[in-house]
Design an enzyme around this catalytic site. Structure first.
Site, PDB file in Angstrom:
ATOM      1  N   LYS A  87       0.821  -1.213   0.000  1.00  0.00           N
ATOM      2  CA  LYS A  87       0.000   0.000   0.000  1.00  0.00           C
ATOM      3  C   LYS A  87       0.856   1.264   0.000  1.00  0.00           C
ATOM      4  CE  LYS A  87      -3.774   2.051   2.715  1.00  0.00           C
ATOM      5  NZ  LYS A  87      -4.695   1.766   3.839  1.00  0.00           N
ATOM      6  N   ASP A 211      -5.727   7.518  13.974  1.00  0.00           N
ATOM      7  CA  ASP A 211      -5.498   6.170  13.430  1.00  0.00           C
ATOM      8  C   ASP A 211      -4.026   5.776  13.559  1.00  0.00           C
ATOM      9  OD1 ASP A 211      -5.155   3.872  11.918  1.00  0.00           O
ATOM     10  OD2 ASP A 211      -6.391   4.552  10.235  1.00  0.00           O
TER      11      ASP A 211
END
Ligand code: ADP
Ligand code: MG
Length: 619
Positions: A87, A211
């Site tokens: 990613k 996050d």
């Protein structure tokens, strides 16, 4: 592939079909759905009880591909065949990632250009899109296995800071995995949706989403107004996460046990054992006060207090990002209505406590932090499926809007189902030296080739000043206003030359026509992918031919007659391959031409460089 449920009576798309939510994470990925009976989102669980699939792909010597925990187990034994964190490479050029090249234990291809990166495994090359598609394929198969029904549609999440090309890359990965990606959703938006924020009309809230995952950290400040999410600011560190906590503890133990750095370098299994035990200890300390274990038969231990001291600098870095994000959003901590905790590493008590103290508020942390993004993606999927009647339905673009690029390909700027009003922009450049104008053709539809889509408008951006190919920067921007009117403008950024045009995209398209176009795109998905691949190969080949031709014209005198004749020969073979339109032959011939020209190109460049250095010498 590309199967779709059709209501035979009406000939329309079957609305019952399941749409899944997918969190395609850097460390872990997972899939979730909203249950029909309870209307609650749940993460899909294998018989082994696990919901998380490590985002790791292993390529076996026999061509077999393994994804998830089985691949993770091969990380140490076969580092060059086991790809993690793909990613991080999405939509990136080698230049973008070269500062972190040491992070990857596998081979990220360095061709020192602006081209997108590839990963090399043995003699094969994989794009991050392909790598991600293997993970998505695995998730799709798992979902089909668990739900016992075909899964063809998905909502996939991406970080709020992902740019257009990273989002497009994610979309392409989905498509390659045989998924129709109905929407790309920001991870913080998904997390808020999972907590039921932003699903009701007349709701206004400012939210902070914190996050902390395995290797990345981000904080986003969102504003929700009547179901619309706006990202006010986002900050973070793409190389900070739970892995760093593991590393801090592993280093602490390494010192305690008197293991030298050299020993660590030599003994990979010892390194691995330290890392694995450290992660185990970290997780254990999330609800216990101390940990005892063993490394190489020697006892090791750590108390929660010691662990907190080790990770304090990491946690403080995240607080600095929070401050920056608030500053950019022009807000104070007390103006935040809710703080949502996301990512496995937010289970660490020190993290929770620090964030609670910083914002002065209780946290939203009741949902499983490593599932919350997928759960929210499922909520979004449910809304798209029309099952959530409470959700106010916003106008969306029925079909994707984009422009034609090299090889007749459709380049989507505003994907279908995007809320309107909407805005998107992307930069393009010229193909030829001195090119003075550029044709902008606007299309609507889901197919990869513009010839299969619907042309909405076309205009010429003229007056581009003469520059070498690739130099001009033409920014094309799309703006769909609240009435669905599309305004397209093209601006050459270096000179400021601009042209604008208004189009009405939905005009004349009935619901049935839209459905037919969608159906077509599904039926032709496979062949579209093949055509796109061929077109891309041909474009690359043509560029290779151009560059070689230019090089020959300029440096003929520096090459041997033999080099010239093999090059000309290889160029002809490449042209022949393009003529017969066979992707593999084109790619193969491009590679051969590249192999032939690279050595002498390097030699000539080296010599030119030496000359330049000589010229600069001061006596
Ligand atoms: P990503 O979003 O990067 O894919 P995740 O949200 O899945 O990552 O988070 C993975 C990280 O969470 C890993 O570093 C893992 O060690 C950590 N983690 C998982 N469970 C716990 C726990 N109980 N306590 C502390 N850290 C945890
Ligand atoms: Mg995540």
């Amino acid at each position: 592939m590309g199967k779709v449920a059709i209501n035979i009576a009406t000939g329309s798309l079957q609305t019952e079909e399941i749409i899944v939510g997918i969190d395609l994470g850097t460390t872990n990925s997972l899939i979730a759905i909203v249950r029909k009976d309870s209307h609650q989102p749940i993460a899909l669980r294998e018989i082994d009880g696990l919901t998380l699939v490590p985002s790791i792909v292993h390529f076996g010597t026999e061509g077999n591909i393994t994804v998830g925990n089985a691949a993770k187990e091969l990380l140490v034994a076969e580092p060059e065949r086991t790809i993690y964190s793909a990613k991080r490479l999405m939509g990136k050029s080698y230049k973008d990632v070269s500062d972190h090249a040491g992070f990857f234990a596998y081979k990220v291809i360095d061709d020192d250009t602006d081209a997108l990166v590839k990963v090399q495994v043995a003699e094969k090359f994989y794009s991050p899109i392909e790598l991600s598609s293997y993970i998505l394929k695995e998730l799709k198969q798992r979902a089909e296995h668990i739900l016992k029904t075909p899964v063809n549609k998905a909502v996939i999440t991406v970080p709020a800071y992902f740019n257009d090309s990273q989002r497009q890359a994610t979309r392409d990965a989905g498509r390659l995995a045989g998924l129709d990606v109905l929407r790309i959703v920001n991870e913080p938006t998904a997390a808020s949706l999972a907590y039921g924020m932003g699903v009701k009309a007349h709701e206004e809230k400012t939210i902070a989403v914190y996050d902390l995952g395995g290797g990345t950290f981000d904080i986003s400040i969102l504003k929700i107004t009547n179901g619309i999410f706006e990202v006010l600011s986002t900050h973070g560190d793409t190389y900070l996460g739970g892995d760093d906590m593991d590393r801090a503890l592993a280093q602490h133990w390494q010192k305690q046990l008197g293991i030298s750095d050299g020993e660590m370098k030599r003994d990979k299994s010892l390194t691995q054992q330290l890392r694995v035990t450290a992660e185990e200890a970290k997780k254990h300390l999330s609800n216990k006060d101390s940990f005892e274990g063993a490394i190489n038969g020697k006892a090791v231990s750590v108390s929660k207090t010691e662990f907190n001291t080790l990770i304090l600098p990491l946690v403080e870095r995240t607080i600095t990002s929070c401050k920056n994000a608030l500053r950019d959003a022009g807000l104070k901590a007390e103006q935040i209505d809710a703080i949502v905790m996301v990512g496995g590493s937010t289970r660490v008590p020190l993290v929770k406590q620090s964030i609670r103290d910083f914002f002065g508020k209780d946290l939203y942390d009741q949902l499983n932090p490593d599932e919350v993004v997928a759960l929210g993606a499922a909520v979004q999927a449910d809304i798209l499926a029309g099952n959530n009647t409470e959700m106010l339905l916003l106008d969306v673009t029925p079909l994707s809007l984009g422009i034609e690029t090299m090889g007749g390909l459709m380049d989507v700027l505003i994907p279908r189902n995007s809320k309107i009003p909407n805005k998107a922009g992307r930069q393009y450049t010229t193909q030829k030296d001195g090119q003075g104008s550029m044709r902008i053709s606007v299309y609507q539809g889901e197919r990869d080739l513009v010839q299969d889509n619907r042309k909405l408008a076309e205009f010429n951006l003229t007056g581009i000043p003469g520059m070498p190919a690739g130099m001009p920067k033409v920014e094309v921007s799309f703006l769909v206003d609240a009435d669905g009117i599309l305004k397209v403008s093209a601006t050459e950024l270096r000179s400021g030359v601009q042209q604008t045009i208004d189009v009405k995209p939905q005009y004349g398209l009935t619901d049935e026509e839209v459905e037919k176009m969608l159906l077509d795109s599904l039926t032709h998905a496979k062949e579209d992918i093949q055509t796109r691949a061929l077109m891309e190969a041909i474009t690359e080949a043509q560029q290779m031919l151009d560059v070689t031709e230019k090089f020959l014209a300029k440096h003929r005198q520096d090459l041997s007659p033999e080099e010239i004749s093999t090059t000309l020969n290889s160029m002809q073979l490449l042209r022949d391959a393009i003529d017969i339109k066979d992707k593999d032959s084109v790619q193969h011939a491009t590679e051969s031409l590249n192999d032939i020209s690279r050595p002498y190109a390097e030699r000539v460049m080296d010599a030119a460089l030496k000359d330049a250095m000589k010229g600069r010498k001061v006596i």
